[in-house]
Structure formats: C-alpha cells, structure tokens
Motif scaffolding. Structure first.
Motif, mmCIF file in Angstrom:
data_model
loop_
_atom_site.group_PDB
_atom_site.id
_atom_site.type_symbol
_atom_site.label_atom_id
_atom_site.label_comp_id
_atom_site.label_asym_id
_atom_site.label_seq_id
_atom_site.Cartn_x
_atom_site.Cartn_y
_atom_site.Cartn_z
ATOM 1 N N ASN A 23 0.831 -1.215 0.000
ATOM 2 C CA ASN A 23 0.000 0.000 0.000
ATOM 3 C C ASN A 23 0.861 1.259 0.000
ATOM 4 O OD1 ASN A 23 -2.282 -1.582 0.025
ATOM 5 N ND2 ASN A 23 -2.681 -1.321 2.208
ATOM 6 N N THR A 24 1.873 1.263 -0.844
ATOM 7 C CA THR A 24 2.820 2.364 -0.848
ATOM 8 C C THR A 24 3.072 2.867 -2.267
ATOM 9 O OG1 THR A 24 3.899 1.502 1.136
ATOM 10 C CG2 THR A 24 5.124 3.125 -0.142
ATOM 11 N N LEU A 25 3.084 4.175 -2.390
ATOM 12 C CA LEU A 25 3.420 4.853 -3.644
ATOM 13 C C LEU A 25 4.817 5.438 -3.492
ATOM 14 C CD1 LEU A 25 2.142 5.881 -6.394
ATOM 15 C CD2 LEU A 25 1.608 7.989 -5.136
ATOM 16 N N TYR A 26 5.614 5.361 -4.564
ATOM 17 C CA TYR A 26 6.991 5.843 -4.499
ATOM 18 C C TYR A 26 7.248 6.895 -5.580
ATOM 19 C CZ TYR A 26 7.731 1.532 -1.841
ATOM 20 O OH TYR A 26 7.647 0.518 -0.918
ATOM 21 N N LEU A 27 8.253 7.713 -5.313
ATOM 22 C CA LEU A 27 8.782 8.610 -6.324
ATOM 23 C C LEU A 27 10.302 8.582 -6.206
ATOM 24 C CD1 LEU A 27 8.033 10.609 -8.598
ATOM 25 C CD2 LEU A 27 8.337 12.446 -6.906
ATOM 26 N N GLN A 28 10.944 7.942 -7.161
ATOM 27 C CA GLN A 28 12.409 7.927 -7.216
ATOM 28 C C GLN A 28 12.855 9.169 -7.975
ATOM 29 O OE1 GLN A 28 14.738 5.686 -5.907
ATOM 30 N NE2 GLN A 28 16.214 7.231 -6.577
ATOM 31 N N MET A 29 13.678 9.962 -7.342
ATOM 32 C CA MET A 29 14.137 11.221 -7.940
ATOM 33 C C MET A 29 15.644 11.184 -8.097
ATOM 34 S SD MET A 29 11.710 13.929 -5.872
ATOM 35 C CE MET A 29 12.625 13.732 -4.343
ATOM 36 N N ASN A 30 16.113 11.235 -9.316
ATOM 37 C CA ASN A 30 17.543 11.228 -9.618
ATOM 38 C C ASN A 30 17.954 12.534 -10.282
ATOM 39 O OD1 ASN A 30 17.679 8.524 -8.706
ATOM 40 N ND2 ASN A 30 17.186 7.747 -10.749
ATOM 41 N N SER A 31 19.240 12.781 -10.307
ATOM 42 C CA SER A 31 19.781 13.985 -10.954
ATOM 43 C C SER A 31 19.030 15.229 -10.501
ATOM 44 C CB SER A 31 19.700 13.837 -12.478
ATOM 45 O OG SER A 31 20.402 12.696 -12.916
ATOM 46 N N LEU A 32 18.884 15.361 -9.207
ATOM 47 C CA LEU A 32 18.087 16.460 -8.665
ATOM 48 C C LEU A 32 18.723 17.809 -8.964
ATOM 49 C CD1 LEU A 32 17.028 14.768 -5.353
ATOM 50 C CD2 LEU A 32 15.452 15.781 -7.007
ATOM 51 N N LYS A 33 17.857 18.789 -9.188
ATOM 52 C CA LYS A 33 18.272 20.150 -9.500
ATOM 53 C C LYS A 33 17.734 21.090 -8.430
ATOM 54 C CE LYS A 33 17.809 19.163 -14.459
ATOM 55 N NZ LYS A 33 17.175 19.593 -15.730
ATOM 56 N N THR A 34 18.325 22.253 -8.323
ATOM 57 C CA THR A 34 17.861 23.215 -7.311
ATOM 58 C C THR A 34 16.393 23.570 -7.526
ATOM 59 O OG1 THR A 34 18.695 25.035 -8.672
ATOM 60 C CG2 THR A 34 20.151 24.197 -6.940
ATOM 61 N N GLU A 35 15.955 23.583 -8.774
ATOM 62 C CA GLU A 35 14.560 23.923 -9.057
ATOM 63 C C GLU A 35 13.579 22.819 -8.659
ATOM 64 O OE1 GLU A 35 17.132 24.077 -11.198
ATOM 65 O OE2 GLU A 35 16.516 23.510 -13.244
ATOM 66 N N ASP A 36 14.094 21.669 -8.206
ATOM 67 C CA ASP A 36 13.225 20.613 -7.686
ATOM 68 C C ASP A 36 12.857 20.856 -6.224
ATOM 69 O OD1 ASP A 36 15.189 18.248 -9.538
ATOM 70 O OD2 ASP A 36 13.214 19.060 -10.083
ATOM 71 N N THR A 37 13.459 21.848 -5.615
ATOM 72 C CA THR A 37 13.162 22.171 -4.220
ATOM 73 C C THR A 37 11.690 22.537 -4.061
ATOM 74 O OG1 THR A 37 15.405 22.916 -3.737
ATOM 75 C CG2 THR A 37 13.641 23.767 -2.336
#
Length: 108
Positions: free
Chosen positions: A75-89
């Motif tokens: 019962n879990t949703l995920y979001l894998q975030m790679n190559s993060l940028k400052t604008e992802d804040t």
C-alpha cells in the motif's frame, strides 16, 4: 483514508532521493495516483502520475529523472528522484482525491 509521505530531506544537486507514500484505509489500489509539488511562491504542480493501467506520465521538467511506482502489497506509492536540480526544491505531496501532509525536498 490516510496518506503519509516520507523520504524528503536535503541533498546536493545531482543527488537522489526516494519518496514514499504509505496509504491506509479503504481505497482502490488501482486508483490513478500522483505526486505533486509546491515551491515557495509558486502554484502546486503535478509531477508524476500512475494511471489505472499502471501507465505513467511525467511533467516535462522531471521526465527522464523521476520515476513513479507503487507496491500494492505494501500500500505504498513511491517517487524515485535522480539527478536532482535546485529547481526541484519544494514540498512534495502524494494524492488521489486525498492528500498527504507533504514532505520537504531541498536541493542545494
């Protein structure tokens, strides 16, 4: 139905984070679900969606870097975030008609 996000934090540009959204209560596991984010002074935007068919769609700004998935057994949703940028804040929320409290992601 209750949604609880976790996994946010502070990371350097180029780094990775994995957000989780634990869902409890009576809900349809095949619902269309999504991750949204809201940065200071900006409107909330949809980042990624997993549809009833399990097809996924992404905002152009995160395409190729973020991956949405779900584990129905957990019962879990995920979001894998790679190559993060400052604008992802932003504060990131999971939602499907119900909303979690959000988790802060800061990229510097």
């Amino acid at each position: 139905v209750q949604l609880v996000e976790s996994g946010g934090g502070s990371v350097q540009e180029g780094g990775s984070l994995r957000l989780s959204c634990a869902i409890s209560g009576d809900f349809n596991r095949k619902n269309c679900m999504g991750w949204f984010r809201q940065a200071p002074g900006k409107e909330r935007e949809e980042v990624a969606t997993i549809h009833r068919s399990d097809e996924t769609t992404y905002a152009d700004s995160v395409k190729g870097r973020f991956t949405i998935s779900r584990d129905n057994a957990k019962n879990t949703l995920y979001l894998q975030m790679n190559s993060l940028k400052t604008e992802d804040t932003a504060v990131y929320y999971c939602a499907f008609g119900y909303w979690g409290q959000g988790t802060q992601v800061t990229v510097s």
